[in-house]
Design a protein around this motif. Structure first.
Motif, PDB file in Angstrom:
ATOM      1  N   ASP A 158     -19.233  96.840  27.416  1.00 22.03           N
ATOM      2  CA  ASP A 158     -20.600  96.515  27.853  1.00 22.03           C
ATOM      3  C   ASP A 158     -20.865  97.463  28.866  1.00 22.03           C
ATOM      4  OD1 ASP A 158     -19.091  95.685  30.232  1.00 22.03           O
ATOM      5  OD2 ASP A 158     -19.675  93.675  30.008  1.00 22.03           O
ATOM      6  N   ASP A 159     -21.995  97.123  29.560  1.00 30.14           N
ATOM      7  CA  ASP A 159     -22.697  97.976  30.674  1.00 30.14           C
ATOM      8  C   ASP A 159     -21.609  98.227  31.726  1.00 30.14           C
ATOM      9  OD1 ASP A 159     -25.021  98.582  29.093  1.00 30.14           O
ATOM     10  OD2 ASP A 159     -26.274  97.031  29.982  1.00 30.14           O
ATOM     11  N   TYR A 160     -21.069  97.321  31.960  1.00 28.21           N
ATOM     12  CA  TYR A 160     -19.963  97.402  32.876  1.00 28.21           C
ATOM     13  C   TYR A 160     -19.088  98.516  32.667  1.00 28.21           C
ATOM     14  CZ  TYR A 160     -22.258  93.366  35.058  1.00 28.21           C
ATOM     15  OH  TYR A 160     -23.137  92.257  35.774  1.00 28.21           O
ATOM     16  N   ALA A 161     -18.434  98.202  31.444  1.00 25.97           N
ATOM     17  CA  ALA A 161     -17.566  99.313  31.111  1.00 25.97           C
ATOM     18  C   ALA A 161     -17.990 100.720  30.901  1.00 25.97           C
ATOM     19  CB  ALA A 161     -17.095  98.926  29.637  1.00 25.97           C
ATOM     20  N   LYS A 162     -19.367 100.687  30.673  1.00 26.00           N
ATOM     21  CA  LYS A 162     -20.017 102.259  30.602  1.00 26.00           C
ATOM     22  C   LYS A 162     -19.870 102.724  32.130  1.00 26.00           C
ATOM     23  CE  LYS A 162     -24.690 104.438  29.733  1.00 26.00           C
ATOM     24  NZ  LYS A 162     -26.017 104.061  29.288  1.00 26.00           N
ATOM     25  N   GLN A 163     -20.459 101.672  33.160  1.00 26.54           N
ATOM     26  CA  GLN A 163     -20.603 102.134  34.585  1.00 26.54           C
ATOM     27  C   GLN A 163     -19.099 102.533  34.979  1.00 26.54           C
ATOM     28  OE1 GLN A 163     -23.177 102.055  36.759  1.00 26.54           O
ATOM     29  NE2 GLN A 163     -21.487 103.665  37.690  1.00 26.54           N
ATOM     30  N   ALA A 164     -17.981 101.951  34.454  1.00 26.87           N
ATOM     31  CA  ALA A 164     -16.490 102.104  34.864  1.00 26.87           C
ATOM     32  C   ALA A 164     -16.316 103.557  34.450  1.00 26.87           C
ATOM     33  CB  ALA A 164     -15.651 101.247  34.322  1.00 26.87           C
ATOM     34  N   ARG A 165     -16.681 104.040  33.220  1.00 26.63           N
ATOM     35  CA  ARG A 165     -16.400 105.552  32.636  1.00 26.63           C
ATOM     36  C   ARG A 165     -17.155 106.207  33.532  1.00 26.63           C
ATOM     37  NH1 ARG A 165     -15.950 102.522  27.698  1.00 26.63           N
ATOM     38  NH2 ARG A 165     -18.400 102.634  27.496  1.00 26.63           N
ATOM     39  N   GLU A 166     -18.199 106.087  33.933  1.00 25.38           N
ATOM     40  CA  GLU A 166     -19.235 106.992  34.519  1.00 25.38           C
ATOM     41  C   GLU A 166     -18.574 107.276  36.103  1.00 25.38           C
ATOM     42  OE1 GLU A 166     -23.256 105.507  34.818  1.00 25.38           O
ATOM     43  OE2 GLU A 166     -23.731 105.843  32.936  1.00 25.38           O
ATOM     44  N   ASP A 167     -17.672 106.244  36.647  1.00 21.46           N
ATOM     45  CA  ASP A 167     -17.239 106.526  37.996  1.00 21.46           C
ATOM     46  C   ASP A 167     -15.706 107.041  37.832  1.00 21.46           C
ATOM     47  OD1 ASP A 167     -19.252 105.060  39.046  1.00 21.46           O
ATOM     48  OD2 ASP A 167     -18.401 103.192  38.945  1.00 21.46           O
ATOM     49  N   GLY A 168     -15.397 107.479  36.736  1.00 26.22           N
ATOM     50  CA  GLY A 168     -14.102 108.214  36.358  1.00 26.22           C
ATOM     51  C   GLY A 168     -13.042 107.407  36.066  1.00 26.22           C
ATOM     52  N   PHE A 169     -13.037 106.143  35.462  1.00 28.41           N
ATOM     53  CA  PHE A 169     -12.200 105.290  35.080  1.00 28.41           C
ATOM     54  C   PHE A 169     -12.065 105.251  33.577  1.00 28.41           C
ATOM     55  CE2 PHE A 169     -13.154 103.101  39.314  1.00 28.41           C
ATOM     56  CZ  PHE A 169     -11.777 103.315  39.930  1.00 28.41           C
ATOM     57  N   ASN A 170     -11.112 104.876  32.904  1.00 26.76           N
ATOM     58  CA  ASN A 170     -10.990 104.598  31.406  1.00 26.76           C
ATOM     59  C   ASN A 170     -10.739 103.392  31.025  1.00 26.76           C
ATOM     60  OD1 ASN A 170     -10.785 105.316  28.836  1.00 26.76           O
ATOM     61  ND2 ASN A 170      -8.663 105.798  28.763  1.00 26.76           N
ATOM     62  N   PRO A 171     -11.810 102.262  31.015  1.00 25.94           N
ATOM     63  CA  PRO A 171     -11.603 101.010  30.656  1.00 25.94           C
ATOM     64  C   PRO A 171     -11.005 100.594  29.527  1.00 25.94           C
ATOM     65  CG  PRO A 171     -13.927 101.444  30.317  1.00 25.94           C
ATOM     66  CD  PRO A 171     -13.203 102.811  31.089  1.00 25.94           C
ATOM     67  N   ILE A 172     -10.001  99.742  29.464  1.00 29.13           N
ATOM     68  CA  ILE A 172      -9.418  99.194  28.116  1.00 29.13           C
ATOM     69  C   ILE A 172      -9.457  97.779  28.110  1.00 29.13           C
ATOM     70  CG2 ILE A 172      -7.771 100.957  28.238  1.00 29.13           C
ATOM     71  CD1 ILE A 172      -5.731  99.080  29.613  1.00 29.13           C
ATOM     72  N   SER A 173      -8.926  97.173  27.092  1.00 30.19           N
ATOM     73  CA  SER A 173      -9.035  95.771  26.942  1.00 30.19           C
ATOM     74  C   SER A 173      -8.614  94.953  28.057  1.00 30.19           C
ATOM     75  CB  SER A 173      -8.476  95.280  25.493  1.00 30.19           C
ATOM     76  OG  SER A 173      -7.208  95.461  25.491  1.00 30.19           O
ATOM     77  N   ILE A 174      -9.187  93.776  28.040  1.00 35.06           N
ATOM     78  CA  ILE A 174      -8.568  92.775  28.963  1.00 35.06           C
ATOM     79  C   ILE A 174      -7.098  92.520  28.816  1.00 35.06           C
ATOM     80  CG2 ILE A 174      -8.577  90.518  30.075  1.00 35.06           C
ATOM     81  CD1 ILE A 174     -11.747  90.494  29.751  1.00 35.06           C
TER      82      ILE A 174
END
Length: 334
Positions: free
Chosen positions: A52-68
């Motif tokens: 979602d948009d939070y995952a998009k923000q995480a990527r912009e912050d330099g993280f690589n979000p994965i599934s819970i």
């Protein structure tokens, strides 16, 4: 007996630096605390979030979000930072069966642990690190090296190291600076929070609502009433002074007429009626677990919240508020 207050010197930040920290949720608190940990030298940070948009923000912050599910299976420390009302469902469906052995659960709200809504594995430690500050404030104050209040507690200590882990996290997010982190409990944090939401603030809002009704009946204008009551932001200034200098001492900034009016009325109000009402809310609805039981039914909760919003929008003060704001818009048509 005074509560225990923990400072930087009580914590070893190297403990959390040596762990894999999995954030479940990258919203209000998740983003702030993840960034603070990273800036404190924690390198093994995993973000578990839906796409979602939070995952998009995480990527912009330099993280690589994965599934819970994936994040949970890798985390030595699980930072459960999704909304209270969603935690039980997500825990049961995505977290519980994927938890890494001998891990530590960290919550920023005591609600779900206080009311036994999470089925914790036998080998899992559980602690609370609860900033008394919105996520943006947690981040801003960390960056500016400004202290902020925080509650900490150990709720389940299987390893014997739960307190050390708790304080390491608190230190790494900047919560043990200055006045330090206050020892508390999930029951205390959740109880006080719910009490403020279901007793204190509703009473304050009802007072403003009825104050508007009485003044409007007397013929005063919406603009004058609302500006005097809150649009001027004077209440915000009063609360800030109360926080900085004292609940009553802030009155020295008011006129003598104001001081007398407030003190003489408050001193002669024994508060019995309000006190009894507050006790009923605290004991019968909150500490009994009745509210938590009802609120766990997400369908019921959504329907009830929608109903309450529909009801409040009928209030004269709400309608007046909108009328005044429409008039005050700088881009209004002339």
């Amino acid at each position: 007996m005074p509560v225990k207050i923990y400072h930087d010197e009580d914590a070893d930040v190297n403990i959390v630096r040596s762990k894999t920290v999995a954030f479940i949720g990258y919203g209000n608190q998740g983003r702030a605390q993840a960034l603070n940990l990273r800036d404190s030298g924690v390198t093994n940070i995993i973000i578990g979030n839906i796409d979602d948009d939070y995952a998009k923000q995480a990527r912009e912050d330099g993280f690589n979000p994965i599934s819970i599910e994936e994040a949970v299976s890798q985390g030595d420390i699980l930072m459960l930072l999704i909304p209270d009302e969603d935690q039980q469902t997500v825990w049961n469906e995505k977290i519980r069966k994927n938890i890494k052995p001998n891990s530590t659960l960290v919550v920023a709200s005591g609600y779900n642990i206080a009311f036994n809504l999470l089925d914790l594995p036998d080998d899992m430690d559980a602690v609370m690190v609860a900033p008394r500050m919105i996520g943006a404030g947690v981040r801003d104050r960390y960056v500016q090296n400004i202290p902020y209040p925080c509650f900490v507690s150990v709720e389940k200590d299987v390893s014997g190291a739960a307190l050390a882990t708790c304080l390491s996290i608190a230190c790494a997010i900047g919560a043990t600076r200055g006045n330090g982190a206050v020892g508390s409990s999930c029951r205390e944090e959740a109880g006080i929070d719910l009490f403020a939401e279901q007793a204190l603030w509703p009473e304050i809002m009802a007072i403003f609502r009825e104050g508007y009704n009485v003044l409007r009946e007397a013929g005063f204008s919406d603009e004058a009433i609302l500006f005097d009551m809150y649009l001027s932001k004077e209440p915000a200034e009063i609360f800030e002074r109360a926080a900085d200098e004292g609940f009553v001492k802030q009155l020295k900034y008011h006129s003598r007429t104001s001081q007398y009016g407030q003190l003489s009325t408050m001193n002669r109000n024994d508060g019995n009626e309000i006190r009894e009402k507050f006790r009923r809310v605290l004991n019968d609805n909150i500490l009994s677990g009745n509210f938590a039981k009802k609120w766990s039914d997400t369908k019921w909760a959504a329907e009830e919240l929608a109903k309450e919003w529909k009801e409040v929008e009928k209030a004269p003060i709400v309608q007046a508020d909108q009328r005044v704001r429409d008039v005050l818009k700088p881009d209004r048509k002339k």
